[in-house]
Design a protein around this motif. Structure first.
Motif, PDB file in Angstrom:
ATOM      1  N   ILE A  20      44.337  41.125  36.546  1.00 36.82           N
ATOM      2  CA  ILE A  20      43.247  40.157  36.457  1.00 36.82           C
ATOM      3  C   ILE A  20      43.478  38.997  37.419  1.00 36.82           C
ATOM      4  CG2 ILE A  20      42.068  38.523  34.931  1.00 36.82           C
ATOM      5  CD1 ILE A  20      42.772  40.441  32.598  1.00 36.82           C
ATOM      6  N   CYS A  21      44.690  38.466  37.445  1.00 38.90           N
ATOM      7  CA  CYS A  21      44.997  37.348  38.339  1.00 38.90           C
ATOM      8  C   CYS A  21      44.869  37.758  39.799  1.00 38.90           C
ATOM      9  CB  CYS A  21      46.396  36.822  38.059  1.00 38.90           C
ATOM     10  SG  CYS A  21      46.551  35.939  36.484  1.00 38.90           S
ATOM     11  N   ALA A  22      45.344  38.971  40.135  1.00 32.26           N
ATOM     12  CA  ALA A  22      45.217  39.446  41.519  1.00 32.26           C
ATOM     13  C   ALA A  22      43.759  39.577  41.916  1.00 32.26           C
ATOM     14  CB  ALA A  22      45.938  40.782  41.672  1.00 32.26           C
ATOM     15  N   SER A  23      42.940  40.085  41.002  1.00 28.95           N
ATOM     16  CA  SER A  23      41.513  40.248  41.280  1.00 28.95           C
ATOM     17  C   SER A  23      40.839  38.904  41.515  1.00 28.95           C
ATOM     18  CB  SER A  23      40.845  40.981  40.112  1.00 28.95           C
ATOM     19  OG  SER A  23      39.455  41.120  40.329  1.00 28.95           O
ATOM     20  N   VAL A  95      38.652  49.864  23.798  1.00 26.62           N
ATOM     21  CA  VAL A  95      37.497  49.417  24.576  1.00 26.62           C
ATOM     22  C   VAL A  95      37.474  47.896  24.660  1.00 26.62           C
ATOM     23  CG1 VAL A  95      34.974  49.260  24.589  1.00 26.62           C
ATOM     24  CG2 VAL A  95      36.079  51.459  24.178  1.00 26.62           C
ATOM     25  N   VAL A  96      37.660  47.250  23.525  1.00 29.20           N
ATOM     26  CA  VAL A  96      37.663  45.787  23.498  1.00 29.20           C
ATOM     27  C   VAL A  96      38.849  45.257  24.297  1.00 29.20           C
ATOM     28  CG1 VAL A  96      37.831  43.751  22.022  1.00 29.20           C
ATOM     29  CG2 VAL A  96      36.456  45.707  21.301  1.00 29.20           C
ATOM     30  N   ARG A  97      39.997  45.898  24.176  1.00 27.17           N
ATOM     31  CA  ARG A  97      41.194  45.475  24.894  1.00 27.17           C
ATOM     32  C   ARG A  97      40.983  45.534  26.412  1.00 27.17           C
ATOM     33  NH1 ARG A  97      45.837  48.279  26.859  1.00 27.17           N
ATOM     34  NH2 ARG A  97      47.795  47.113  26.614  1.00 27.17           N
ATOM     35  N   GLY A  98      40.140  46.443  26.878  1.00 30.46           N
ATOM     36  CA  GLY A  98      39.899  46.574  28.301  1.00 30.46           C
ATOM     37  C   GLY A  98      38.855  45.623  28.859  1.00 30.46           C
ATOM     38  N   LEU A  99      38.165  44.898  27.987  1.00 29.30           N
ATOM     39  CA  LEU A  99      37.092  44.012  28.455  1.00 29.30           C
ATOM     40  C   LEU A  99      37.573  42.920  29.411  1.00 29.30           C
ATOM     41  CD1 LEU A  99      34.896  43.606  25.236  1.00 29.30           C
ATOM     42  CD2 LEU A  99      34.383  44.950  27.284  1.00 29.30           C
ATOM     43  N   PRO A 100      38.713  42.234  29.141  1.00 29.29           N
ATOM     44  CA  PRO A 100      39.150  41.213  30.099  1.00 29.29           C
ATOM     45  C   PRO A 100      39.405  41.775  31.496  1.00 29.29           C
ATOM     46  CG  PRO A 100      40.298  40.953  28.011  1.00 29.29           C
ATOM     47  CD  PRO A 100      39.561  42.250  27.924  1.00 29.29           C
ATOM     48  N   LEU A 101      39.957  42.983  31.565  1.00 26.77           N
ATOM     49  CA  LEU A 101      40.222  43.590  32.862  1.00 26.77           C
ATOM     50  C   LEU A 101      38.922  43.885  33.601  1.00 26.77           C
ATOM     51  CD1 LEU A 101      42.071  44.744  34.967  1.00 26.77           C
ATOM     52  CD2 LEU A 101      42.340  46.797  33.576  1.00 26.77           C
ATOM     53  N   ILE A 102      37.953  44.438  32.906  1.00 25.13           N
ATOM     54  CA  ILE A 102      36.649  44.700  33.526  1.00 25.13           C
ATOM     55  C   ILE A 102      36.007  43.394  33.977  1.00 25.13           C
ATOM     56  CG2 ILE A 102      34.311  45.549  33.104  1.00 25.13           C
ATOM     57  CD1 ILE A 102      36.345  47.762  33.426  1.00 25.13           C
ATOM     58  N   ALA A 103      36.079  42.371  33.124  1.00 25.27           N
ATOM     59  CA  ALA A 103      35.502  41.072  33.490  1.00 25.27           C
ATOM     60  C   ALA A 103      36.172  40.497  34.727  1.00 25.27           C
ATOM     61  CB  ALA A 103      35.634  40.099  32.313  1.00 25.27           C
ATOM     62  N   GLY A 104      37.482  40.722  34.872  1.00 21.03           N
ATOM     63  CA  GLY A 104      38.186  40.222  36.053  1.00 21.03           C
ATOM     64  C   GLY A 104      37.830  40.971  37.319  1.00 21.03           C
ATOM     65  N   LEU A 105      37.411  42.229  37.193  1.00 23.20           N
ATOM     66  CA  LEU A 105      37.057  43.016  38.364  1.00 23.20           C
ATOM     67  C   LEU A 105      35.690  42.653  38.927  1.00 23.20           C
ATOM     68  CD1 LEU A 105      38.216  46.609  37.306  1.00 23.20           C
ATOM     69  CD2 LEU A 105      39.320  45.090  38.967  1.00 23.20           C
TER      70      LEU A 105
END
Length: 357
Positions: A20-23, A95-105
């Motif tokens: 997330i930070c890299a994105s 699915v919920v756990r993956g939401l921050p990663l998707i939001a960061g992308l």
């Protein structure tokens, strides 16, 4: 339910913060570069559009999974059954756990689209003649002519064009799969480190350094008529079956000529991002399933051939994309392993956490 939702979000942030930070860092750098060159991105619309695409693709995954679950269990109250599954299943938590990663992308993908649209601000599109010559030397002529005996039939061309458009589903679907459904955290991070590296190094860095338009655009933009026969064939095939890429190519050309920047816009041939991401998906999926790896490899092969047959790319664009993706994949594996070792507790800490006996 609310507490479990918050806990899943927190777990996602803790697990995926490096990606997330890299994105977000790459997004910030891109926005600063664009702003320094007079391109301001103030509208929230591209971000909303990208979010909606992710939502639709997630729904595309969810509907068949829900249908299969209903068929297997045949509950008396289907809606209540599905609601209970969504609230309590491990899959829903992932699915919920993956939401921050998707939001960061999402911001990163917008930044890439803007940078790709702005290649002309940083370099002149002057490599097409060189790549045409390289293709000719490597293949004894234009590569698309070698494919015509195999692919030069309107129905095959139309099917290839449809598969080429499915790449967008691969782009968003692969992110959803590895963010929400892949249980191997090292593989997840290796995929996303590779994903970010491909967009940044191949899609921005190399595309800018080797700025080129590609066969479909060299005549209207540069006056090069080498691929007129190929475009004539595609338009003739379109009279029999709809060749979806022709309308997209015209839209991309119009956007380029008017300087219209935004999500999914911009023209760039070398290297092929279609081939690079399809090859990344193959490399990652073969780690999870031999069958899915074979399917992903077949799709990548179709994209490689289609990129040439449909006049988007020179053959060398795909070859360079595959070679660069392999290097990035190796580096992503090293980064993912390094992160894993960094997050493991030291032996001393592990000993201290053990009960005394």
């Amino acid at each position: 339910m609310g507490l479990r939702f918050i806990e899943a979000i927190r777990d996602g942030l803790q697990a995926d913060w490096p990606v997330i930070c890299a994105s977000l860092l790459l997004w910030g750098i891109s926005m600063l570069i664009l702003a320094a060159n007079g391109v301001l991105v103030l509208s929230p619309l591209p971000y909303i559009q990208s979010l909606m695409i992710f939502a639709w693709v997630l729904l595309f995954f969810a509907v068949p999974l829900g249908a299969i679950s209903l068929w297997r269990n045949r509950p008396d109250r289907p809606i209540a059954f599905l609601t209970g599954q969504m609230m309590n299943s491990d899959r829903a938590r992932r699915v919920v756990r993956g939401l921050p990663l998707i939001a960061g992308l999402i911001p990163f993908l917008i930044a890439f689209s803007m940078m790709k649209s702005s290649i002309g601000l940083f370099n002149t599109f002057g490599w097409d003649q060189a790549f045409i010559a390289w293709d000719s030397r490597m293949h004894g002529g234009d590569a698309w002519l070698l494919l015509q005996p195999l692919m030069g039939y309107p129905i095959i061309t139309a099917a290839t064009a449809a598969a080429y458009h499915l790449w967008m589903m691969l782009l968003y679907g692969s992110c959803i799969h590895f963010a929400m459904f892949c249980k191997d955290d090292v593989l997840r991070h290796r995929f996303f480190f590779g994903f970010l590296g491909i967009w940044t190094i191949i899609g921005i860095g190399m595309a800018t350094a080797f700025a080129s338009y590609g066969p479909a655009f060299v005549e209207p933009l540069l006056g090069i008529q080498t691929f007129r026969d190929q475009m004539d064939y595609l338009h003739a095939a379109n009279e029999t079956y709809p060749i979806m890429v022709l309308k997209v190519q015209q839209t991309l050309l119009d956007w380029h000529l008017t300087g219209n920047y935004g999500l999914g816009r911009g023209i760039s041939a070398m290297p092929s991002m279609h081939v690079a991401l399809a090859f990344l998906f193959f490399l990652a999926m073969r780690k999870t399933s031999r069958v899915m790896g074979a399917v992903a490899g077949g799709f990548c092969f179709v994209i490689l051939l289609g990129s040439v047959h449909l006049a988007y790319h020179y053959a060398v664009d795909g070859y360079v994309a595959i070679a660069a993706t392999l290097i990035i994949w190796k580096a992503a594996g090293w980064l993912a392993d390094l992160e894993l070792r960094a997050n493991q507790p030291s032996p001393a800490v592990a000993d201290e956490s053990m009960p005394l006996v």
